[in-house]
Scaffold this active site. Structure first.
Site, mmCIF file in Angstrom:
data_model
loop_
_atom_site.group_PDB
_atom_site.id
_atom_site.type_symbol
_atom_site.label_atom_id
_atom_site.label_comp_id
_atom_site.label_asym_id
_atom_site.label_seq_id
_atom_site.Cartn_x
_atom_site.Cartn_y
_atom_site.Cartn_z
ATOM 1 N N ILE A 19 4.248 55.422 1.296
ATOM 2 C CA ILE A 19 3.215 54.418 1.618
ATOM 3 C C ILE A 19 2.968 54.440 3.128
ATOM 4 O O ILE A 19 2.345 53.520 3.669
ATOM 5 C CB ILE A 19 3.611 52.983 1.190
ATOM 6 C CG1 ILE A 19 5.039 52.641 1.587
ATOM 7 C CG2 ILE A 19 3.441 52.811 -0.298
ATOM 8 C CD1 ILE A 19 5.216 51.912 2.845
ATOM 9 N N ARG A 57 2.182 57.503 5.879
ATOM 10 C CA ARG A 57 1.025 58.271 6.344
ATOM 11 C C ARG A 57 1.072 59.669 5.749
ATOM 12 O O ARG A 57 2.161 60.227 5.568
ATOM 13 C CB ARG A 57 1.064 58.456 7.871
ATOM 14 C CG ARG A 57 0.383 57.396 8.680
ATOM 15 C CD ARG A 57 -1.145 57.439 8.549
ATOM 16 N NE ARG A 57 -1.752 56.388 9.323
ATOM 17 C CZ ARG A 57 -1.876 55.115 8.937
ATOM 18 N NH1 ARG A 57 -1.446 54.727 7.762
ATOM 19 N NH2 ARG A 57 -2.466 54.226 9.721
ATOM 20 N N GLU A 101 -6.462 63.374 3.822
ATOM 21 C CA GLU A 101 -7.154 62.435 2.943
ATOM 22 C C GLU A 101 -8.515 62.072 3.539
ATOM 23 O O GLU A 101 -8.661 62.076 4.771
ATOM 24 C CB GLU A 101 -6.293 61.176 2.719
ATOM 25 C CG GLU A 101 -6.029 60.377 3.981
ATOM 26 C CD GLU A 101 -5.131 59.171 3.731
ATOM 27 O OE1 GLU A 101 -4.001 59.354 3.261
ATOM 28 O OE2 GLU A 101 -5.593 58.060 4.032
ATOM 29 N N HIS A 144 -4.925 55.166 -0.617
ATOM 30 C CA HIS A 144 -4.583 54.488 0.643
ATOM 31 C C HIS A 144 -4.925 52.987 0.579
ATOM 32 O O HIS A 144 -5.746 52.493 1.356
ATOM 33 C CB HIS A 144 -5.312 55.172 1.817
ATOM 34 C CG HIS A 144 -4.639 54.916 3.143
ATOM 35 N ND1 HIS A 144 -4.618 55.814 4.172
ATOM 36 C CD2 HIS A 144 -3.965 53.832 3.615
ATOM 37 C CE1 HIS A 144 -3.974 55.315 5.205
ATOM 38 N NE2 HIS A 144 -3.556 54.109 4.889
HETATM 39 C C1 GLV Z 1 -2.798 51.440 6.988
HETATM 40 O O1 GLV Z 1 -2.576 52.550 6.661
HETATM 41 C C2 GLV Z 1 -2.335 50.881 8.219
HETATM 42 O O2 GLV Z 1 -1.810 51.620 9.067
HETATM 43 O O3 GLV Z 1 -2.481 49.674 8.397
#
Ligand code: GLV
Length: 327
Positions: free
Chosen positions: A237, A239, A268, A286
């Site tokens: 979750i 990057r 992405e 994302h």
């Molecule tokens: C989302 O990916 C963020 O960095 O807030």
């Protein structure tokens, strides 16, 4: 003359209204993706930018904007912005930490559960009309309760993920640049600090919650995947780029790793097409921070930073405080 700002992507309309009451706003509610040259052109006469993680702002873009004072990202991650170049150019950079911790941790769990228990794979099968009878061995997955959770990147989001594991009676091991205080480890369901190799070898479920940087590029590549248990799951979750997607695809295809849950990808939204051919991967676009209240809180936080930056107040989430000292 009113200061000018660019809102690079579509945002909640209320945010535009709030900013327009103070500044001259060029917005992009049509949500067109600007080319690098278009972005440079649009930035040229602006005092500040409101960006998302999709806009890449490097020294080139900054050097074309002589009056730019602040780049305010609506994201906690800010690897899309060259912060050193901004500091050098006297430009403040801000992000939106904390407001998304709990929502993002919730989503890490959503992915972990969906991945370990094959939720989306079995739903696809059901929707395709395949369900004729109950079977003892249909979609056997991995247990989450009672297992070992390995978290790489134990910042605020990693700790929020760890806290949730208490109810699942899990052991938590973690790896991070620095060890947490005893108090924080205690609060994170008695998390135990281990080196990365031990984590990869021991965890039943590995969750990635570390920021992207050149140092964290391909933190999980072929060698790391080979260390993981074949029964393990991997959740990202954080990057794209923290995982080597080609290596992950090979491991999933050969069942050297049971399954992965991914919210972020290299390149992405143009994710590697082979992901779509694999059944043992849960793919989301994302959206880890995408609850309505949290996305609104992120937008407000970015606007607070921008307003502060343009009114001579230190922004609450200034990432490069050296810039203020330089000016
Ligand atoms: C989302 O990916 C963020 O960095 O807030």
């Amino acid at each position: 003359m009113r200061q000018r700002i660019l809102v690079a992507r579509a945002v909640f309309p209320a945010l535009i209204d709030r900013l327009a009451s103070r500044f001259e706003v060029e917005s992009n509610q049509a949500d067109r993706i600007f080319s690098a040259d278009e972005l440079v052109e649009k930035m040229r006469d602006k005092d500040a930018l409101l960006t998302t993680a999709s806009e890449r702002i490097s020294a080139r873009e900054m050097s074309a904007s002589p009056q730019l004072k602040a780049i305010c990202n609506i994201a906690v991650g800010y690897n899309n912005i060259d912060v050193d170049a901004a500091t050098h150019a006297g430009i403040m950079v801000t992000n939106t930490p904390d407001v998304l911790n709990e929502t993002t941790a919730d989503f890490a769990w959503a992915l972990l559960m969906a991945t370990a228990r094959r939720v989306t794979e079995s739903e696809r099968w059901l929707r395709a009309g395949n369900w004729q009878k109950w079977r003892y061995d249909a979609f056997l997955g991995a247990d989450v309760h009672g297992s070992t959770l390995g978290i790489i990147g134990m910042g605020r989001i990693g700790q929020a993920i760890a806290r949730r594991s208490l109810g699942f009676n899990m052991r938590v091991i973690y790896h991070n640049r620095s060890r947490l205080s005893a108090q924080r480890e205690h609060e994170a369901n008695q998390a135990r600090y281990v080196d990365r190799d031990a984590l990869l070898r021991t965890a039943d479920h590995v969750v990635l919650a570390l920021p992207y940087s050149t140092e964290s590029h391909h933190t999980i590549g072929a060698a790391e995947l080979a260390q993981m248990k074949p029964s393990a799951t991997l959740v990202n979750i954080a990057r794209g780029g923290i995982v080597d997607d080609v290596a992950l695809i090979a491991a999933l295809r050969d069942n050297r790793l049971a399954a992965a849950g991914l919210d972020v990808f290299e390149n992405e939204p143009a994710l590697h097409p082979d992901f779509l051919r694999l059944s043992n991967v849960v793919l989301t676009p994302h959206i880890a921070s995408a609850s309505e209240p949290t996305r609104r809180a992120m937008a407000d936080c970015a606007a607070d930073n921008l307003i502060a930056a343009l009114t001579g107040v230190t922004p609450p989430n200034l990432l490069n405080p050296e810039v203020k000292r330089k000016k």
